[in-house]
Design an enzyme around this catalytic site. Structure first.
Site, PDB file in Angstrom:
ATOM      1  CE  LYS A  37       6.665 -15.962 -42.940  1.00 10.58           C
ATOM      2  NZ  LYS A  37       6.669 -17.305 -43.510  1.00 10.58           N
ATOM      3  CG  PHE A 154      22.286 -30.874 -44.746  1.00 14.80           C
ATOM      4  CD1 PHE A 154      21.548 -32.036 -44.628  1.00 14.80           C
ATOM      5  CD2 PHE A 154      22.941 -30.622 -45.941  1.00 14.80           C
ATOM      6  CE1 PHE A 154      21.461 -32.943 -45.674  1.00 14.80           C
ATOM      7  CE2 PHE A 154      22.870 -31.520 -46.996  1.00 14.80           C
ATOM      8  CZ  PHE A 154      22.135 -32.682 -46.867  1.00 14.80           C
ATOM      9  NE  ARG A 156      24.641 -26.937 -36.917  1.00 14.73           N
ATOM     10  CZ  ARG A 156      25.814 -26.668 -36.353  1.00 14.73           C
ATOM     11  NH1 ARG A 156      26.168 -27.279 -35.243  1.00 14.73           N
ATOM     12  NH2 ARG A 156      26.641 -25.773 -36.870  1.00 14.73           N
ATOM     13  CG  ASN A 215      17.132 -34.173 -40.167  1.00 17.86           C
ATOM     14  OD1 ASN A 215      18.246 -33.745 -39.858  1.00 17.86           O
ATOM     15  ND2 ASN A 215      16.176 -33.390 -40.602  1.00 17.86           N
ATOM     16  CB  CYS A 267      13.973 -30.482 -38.520  1.00 23.89           C
ATOM     17  SG  CYS A 267      13.966 -29.003 -39.520  1.00 23.89           S
TER      18      CYS A 267
END
Ligand code: UDX
Length: 443
Positions: A37, A154, A156, A215, A267
């Site tokens: 990675k 938070f 998305r 969520n 999530c």
């Protein structure tokens, strides 16, 4: 002197956060325990599809021509400890195998490794989604003179860069309001707060709960409209019109009211389950039993999509039927297939003997890895060739822009089931298709 920032764990959240911090002008060092990675990120590439992220990395990763050079990556904890004034912990917290609770082993390992190398006076900031109560326990792992703050994320998928650079709120949980940890984070986030992002300071448990509460609310909103879709189907109503009409009420709001095959991803499903498990430990499981219903409404959608397909195919079995599936990812603009409703439906039909062919603009590689026995096609047109029914299960723009007449010419039977209520039904019907969608009249 400008603060030096490290980001521990360079997955979705960490890679985006590291690039965003460099964009805000900080010197940043990202750490991951997976050397491949680090190698990939050091060359300005990411192991997933996220719009804008590679461009942002290329703008800052040291060694790339024309970059600011402010962003580097390493696998060395010693380097991280010596470098950082502020350490963001961004490792993942998956669902535990065989139970609802969240697996904290990566967070615990990161804190243990960091505690051994962190400099006195540094600030550690947790961003991972954790069960309430974790921050207080983790603070106890850090040496004297090192503060902890909890700063949930938070973002998305598909909007990760934008959500990180211009968050709609910044939540910071601290032990000492107005103290050193809060001051440092106000400095880190000076640019977005200057541009209007609200900065909310709380205690540890509240900061941890904000994330799971948000969520849970979003999941509830989606399952609410999906429950209405079930009622609409039985009563002959139209859930799309219903959502539009209730969405005009400001108190309800129009967003997150798209009925269909429901939510998936890395999530929402695991977060509501971990939240229920944690509430049980705290002795308030009754407060969250409604989330069990939210989860089961959501999971039921997948089965209902399968049943709708069975019905249009004549009602008995999938044996020998050719089924085209448009979409494999859990949402558009992502290559993420984790807990994807689209793949789940495709898999169920395949396991019942249907000949399923899947096409997705970005999720093919991940889908193939997860479900190697499904059929895959290189284009939407190839996927639907010879199909007895076409299922639209992820609302990519590419699918809205398809020419229904061109597709009608190659299918065996022009029947489309819109599992996302996102296609223009009139257009498809005008091109000779039987169009059916979840929660809508048959017309
Ligand atoms: C979510 C939260 O939105 C984000 O704030 C948090 O940090 C991580 O979890 P994400 O998983 O990227 O983000 O997806 P999101 O955009 O919330 O969508 C979740 C799922 O709900 C998708 O499968 C989507 O297709 C579905 N969905 C969304 C609906 O079925 N109907 C809707 O109206 C909206």
């Amino acid at each position: 002197m400008a603060l030096k920032i490290t980001v521990i764990g360079t997955g979705y959240l960490g890679a985006t956060h590291a690039a965003a911090m460099a964009e805000l002008g900080f010197e940043v060092l990202g750490l991951d325990v997976v050397p491949e990675k680090i190698e990939l990120l050091s060359s300005g590439r990411v192991p997933m599809y996220e719009p804008g992220l590679e461009d942002l990395l290329a703008k800052h990763v040291a060694g790339i021509e024309g970059s600011s050079g402010r962003l580097r990556f390493t696998t060395s904890w010693e380097e991280v400890g010596a470098f950082g004034d502020v350490h963001f912990v961004c490792v993942n917290t998956p669902q535990k195998h065989g139970e609802y609770a969240c697996d904290m082993s990566y967070v615990d390992a990161a804190f243990t490794s960091l505690a051994a190398v962190v400099r006195e006076g540094a600030l550690v900031v947790g961003k991972s989604t954790v069960p309430v109560g974790s921050a207080e326990r983790l603070a106890g792992l850090l040496p004297e003179g090192v503060d902890l703050a909890w700063n949930p994320e938070f973002l998305r998928e598909g909007f990760a860069v934008q959500d990180t650079l211009r968050p709609d709120r910044i939540v910071v949980g601290v032990q000492d309001a107005g103290g050193r940890a809060e001051k440092t984070l106000r400095e880190v986030y000076a640019v977005p707060t200057g541009q209007g992002s609200p900065f909310v300071v709380t205690d540890f448990p509240t900061a941890e709960l904000v994330k799971t509460a948000a969520n849970s609310f979003l999941a509830t909103k989606i399952s609410f409209i999906n429950a209405m879709a079930e009622v609409c189907e039985a009563a002959g109503g139209d859930v799309v019109k219903l959502a539009e009409a209730i969405g005009h009420d400001d108190r309800i709001g129009a967003k997150f009211l798209r009925a269909g095959v429901g939510f998936g991803g890395g999530c929402l499903p695991k977060d509501i389950r971990a939240f229920m498990a944690r509430a049980g430990e705290l002795g308030v499981d009754q407060a969250l039993t409604f989330l069990r219903e939210i989860d089961s409404i959501n999971m039921r959608r997948r089965g209902q999509m399968v049943e709708m397909a069975r019905e249009v195919l004549g009602g008995s079995s999938f044996l020998g039927a050719r089924v085209a599936v448009l979409g494999a990812t859990f949402k558009p603009d992502s290559d993420d297939v984790r807990d994807s409703p689209a793949l789940n439906v495709a898999g169920q039909i395949h396991l019942q003997g249907g000949q399923v062919t899947v096409y997705d603009p970005k999720g093919m590689e991940n889908a193939r890895r997860l479900f190697p026995t499904l059929g895959y096609a290189d284009t939407a047109l190839d996927a639907v060739r010879g199909a007895d029914v076409v299922l639209h299960l992820t609302e990519w723009r590419e699918f809205r822009e398809l020419d229904p007449a061109e597709l009608a010419a190659v299918v065996s039977s022009p029947v489309i089931l819109d599992g996302r209520n996102a296609l223009d039904s009139e257009r498809w019907r005008a091109a000779g298709w039987t169009y059916r969608a979840m929660g809508r009249p048959r017309a």
